[in-house]
Design a protein around this motif. Sequence first.
Motif, PDB file in Angstrom:
ATOM      1  N   HIS A 119     -10.977   1.188   1.979  1.00 42.30           N
ATOM      2  CA  HIS A 119     -11.129   2.761   1.500  1.00 42.30           C
ATOM      3  C   HIS A 119     -10.556   2.688   0.113  1.00 42.30           C
ATOM      4  O   HIS A 119     -10.127   3.914  -0.288  1.00 42.30           O
ATOM      5  CB  HIS A 119     -10.548   3.667   2.488  1.00 42.30           C
ATOM      6  CG  HIS A 119     -10.991   3.461   3.793  1.00 42.30           C
ATOM      7  ND1 HIS A 119     -12.093   3.033   4.321  1.00 42.30           N
ATOM      8  CD2 HIS A 119     -10.262   3.417   4.821  1.00 42.30           C
ATOM      9  CE1 HIS A 119     -12.100   2.905   5.558  1.00 42.30           C
ATOM     10  NE2 HIS A 119     -10.945   3.326   5.955  1.00 42.30           N
TER      11      HIS A 119
ATOM     12  N   PRO B 149      -9.825   3.001  -4.085  1.00 46.84           N
ATOM     13  CA  PRO B 149     -10.260   3.757  -4.897  1.00 46.84           C
ATOM     14  C   PRO B 149     -10.835   2.471  -5.899  1.00 46.84           C
ATOM     15  O   PRO B 149     -10.318   1.637  -6.104  1.00 46.84           O
ATOM     16  CB  PRO B 149      -9.381   4.666  -5.560  1.00 46.84           C
ATOM     17  CG  PRO B 149      -8.118   4.364  -5.219  1.00 46.84           C
ATOM     18  CD  PRO B 149      -8.504   3.495  -3.790  1.00 46.84           C
TER      19      PRO B 149
ATOM     20  N   ASN C 246      -1.296   5.098  12.303  1.00 47.79           N
ATOM     21  CA  ASN C 246      -1.637   3.668  12.319  1.00 47.79           C
ATOM     22  C   ASN C 246      -3.002   3.807  12.407  1.00 47.79           C
ATOM     23  O   ASN C 246      -3.560   4.596  13.487  1.00 47.79           O
ATOM     24  CB  ASN C 246      -1.117   3.011  13.396  1.00 47.79           C
ATOM     25  CG  ASN C 246       0.154   2.421  12.927  1.00 47.79           C
ATOM     26  OD1 ASN C 246       0.677   2.510  11.829  1.00 47.79           O
ATOM     27  ND2 ASN C 246       0.975   1.956  13.942  1.00 47.79           N
ATOM     28  N   ALA C 247      -4.126   3.287  11.572  1.00 52.34           N
ATOM     29  CA  ALA C 247      -5.319   3.277  11.905  1.00 52.34           C
ATOM     30  C   ALA C 247      -5.545   2.321  13.095  1.00 52.34           C
ATOM     31  O   ALA C 247      -6.407   2.663  13.797  1.00 52.34           O
ATOM     32  CB  ALA C 247      -5.952   2.607  10.654  1.00 52.34           C
TER      33      ALA C 247
ATOM     34  N   PHE D  76      -3.714   9.864  -6.200  1.00 44.93           N
ATOM     35  CA  PHE D  76      -3.151   8.481  -5.741  1.00 44.93           C
ATOM     36  C   PHE D  76      -4.190   7.709  -6.553  1.00 44.93           C
ATOM     37  O   PHE D  76      -5.416   8.036  -6.644  1.00 44.93           O
ATOM     38  CB  PHE D  76      -3.538   8.278  -4.206  1.00 44.93           C
ATOM     39  CG  PHE D  76      -2.117   8.573  -3.405  1.00 44.93           C
ATOM     40  CD1 PHE D  76      -1.025   8.223  -3.658  1.00 44.93           C
ATOM     41  CD2 PHE D  76      -2.211   9.718  -2.434  1.00 44.93           C
ATOM     42  CE1 PHE D  76       0.243   8.609  -2.798  1.00 44.93           C
ATOM     43  CE2 PHE D  76      -1.363  10.142  -1.748  1.00 44.93           C
ATOM     44  CZ  PHE D  76      -0.069   9.771  -1.899  1.00 44.93           C
TER      45      PHE D  76
ATOM     46  N   LEU E 104      -4.205   3.809  -6.118  1.00 44.45           N
ATOM     47  CA  LEU E 104      -4.201   2.552  -5.792  1.00 44.45           C
ATOM     48  C   LEU E 104      -4.069   2.386  -4.169  1.00 44.45           C
ATOM     49  O   LEU E 104      -3.628   3.226  -3.635  1.00 44.45           O
ATOM     50  CB  LEU E 104      -3.140   1.713  -6.362  1.00 44.45           C
ATOM     51  CG  LEU E 104      -3.079   1.289  -7.568  1.00 44.45           C
ATOM     52  CD1 LEU E 104      -1.713   0.857  -8.040  1.00 44.45           C
ATOM     53  CD2 LEU E 104      -4.393   0.389  -8.273  1.00 44.45           C
ATOM     54  N   ASN E 105      -5.032   1.508  -3.442  1.00 41.91           N
ATOM     55  CA  ASN E 105      -4.738   1.171  -2.282  1.00 41.91           C
ATOM     56  C   ASN E 105      -5.172  -0.335  -2.171  1.00 41.91           C
ATOM     57  O   ASN E 105      -6.146  -0.733  -1.732  1.00 41.91           O
ATOM     58  CB  ASN E 105      -5.670   1.989  -1.134  1.00 41.91           C
ATOM     59  CG  ASN E 105      -5.202   1.517   0.213  1.00 41.91           C
ATOM     60  OD1 ASN E 105      -4.103   1.526   0.452  1.00 41.91           O
ATOM     61  ND2 ASN E 105      -6.019   1.474   1.298  1.00 41.91           N
TER      62      ASN E 105
END
Lengths: 106, 453
Positions: B136, B138, B250-251, B431, B433-434
């Motif tokens: 997910h 960006p 948590n996912a 935001f 960054l991931n």
Amino acid sequence: MATLLDYCALVRSKNAGPFTLTFDFMAKDERTFTALCATGALSPGLFASLFHVAETEVVVTPVPAALAIKVSLPRPVVQGARGDSDTYAGQQYGPLMAMTLPELDR
Amino acid sequence: MEHRILAPTGALGAGFDLTGFSRGVALRPHVIACDAGSTDSGPSALGSGRPKLSDAAVARDLRHLLRARADLGVPLIIGSCGTSGRDDAVDHLAGLVRDLCRADGLRARLGRVYADQPADRLTRLWDEGRIRALPHAPAVTRETFADGHVVAMMGAEPIEALLEDGCEVILAGRASDTALFAALPHLRGADPGPTWHAAKTIECGAACAVPPSANGLFAYVRDDHFDVTVLHPGARLTARSVAAHTLYENADPFRVIEPSGVLDTAGASYEEIDDTTVRVRGSRFEPAGEYTVKLEGARLAGHQTVIVGGVRDRVVIRRLPELIDMAQGYFAAKITDVFGGRVDPADVDIDFRLYGAGAVLGAHEPDKHDPAELGVLITVTAPEQETARAVATFVAHAASHLPMPEYDGLVTTIAYPFSPPETDRGPVYEFTLNHVVTGITPTELFRSSVEAL
């Protein structure tokens, strides 16, 4: 007919980081946990249709030790991005509360 | 071998009950650790450097922790200082520590670890193909790394290095919450399975207690299990409440990813020793093939002015969505007119959220009901505050006098609770960054400094 609150002691949604939305469905006890799992209601298809994501992006995980079902998917709007109305993603479970489920056996 | 950890509260500045804290201190922990940050409150803290909690609340908690640390002669580790874990937030907290130590006559060896990432380093890592997108993430370009503020989330190793150097108070920039609690046991050779699972269980403080609270927890990490116990009088822990905590935020409830590996709780068992203590066995830590460090970035998204109002008239409630759509064209023309072409309407975002008609879920709202009252939140976002405010003033004016086809004559269509109705929100952030950095050593992205107080 029953609702999620007949099965669950806690229903919540939350961020799992800014890019992921996660739900916890904590059953009231072992009986309701087994029954909730058996309904199959908390399916990838349900969340895919509610949040307009691909079914393959929805992960549903039963957690027996916690008598819980966990559901995670991409956050519909990135946290804090323009158009995000729920910074903590804390109210995203709302529509699920009206969902009808099979009546629990007494 | 036993490693005892005191987690006094879920977040420095959130507060904690002193009775429970004293109980934790009396159990003679080998380390006191506490997290002070999160991305949970959004991109603002990282973008602006402004922490979520006040200095007064943070200093209140810090004073008790510094005194207890000195009495016990054990390290105090604070992570993700100032909510964001930015360098300036670490230095700001160091200032508070200096003031408190001076006031209380305490001495300590103070270590700081910084997590800010300079743009030239990140662009070099990007060019070398060592920055990888997480799920997910960006879209980014080479330029993203120079746009805004970026921190890396450290694992336990940079903190361990300061512990080895004899630091007694450690203030870390952005850090994995769990790493703060795992660092000392890890350094002392504890089994990483129970260590990381204990760390994960206590990092939110007594969030997994029944009832949940901002108070603390205490963990005993032993060879093949860990015990976790609640400190606050009257609170309980159950096998289920502890097991359930791996779900929170948590996912994946079974696999918690750390820079150095993955905590796997799928095989864990939870046993109630008594009302306040739960024993956990069977947690495993799988070392990663490759060390990775996560990046967090936030950049300026514009300046904002907001307007809040309400509508009670059913006719207006019914008409409002279509009138707002029509008004957007009018606003664009008005921007061009008012600013003589100096402001491009495309650079200004005018957003109406109708509370009571799908404001929270937006397009995903399945239940289109008929509200008796409608809350209206108007946000105007522009490159400069002055522009946002100027646009908001005519938006507020026009929105309160929308032309109603049902009525012959002028009506006021929105109830404003404030005068003036516009409030400047200042800069707003997003935001960016991931992502993770790969092919690095555990300490290479972090710098540290040590001083004697």
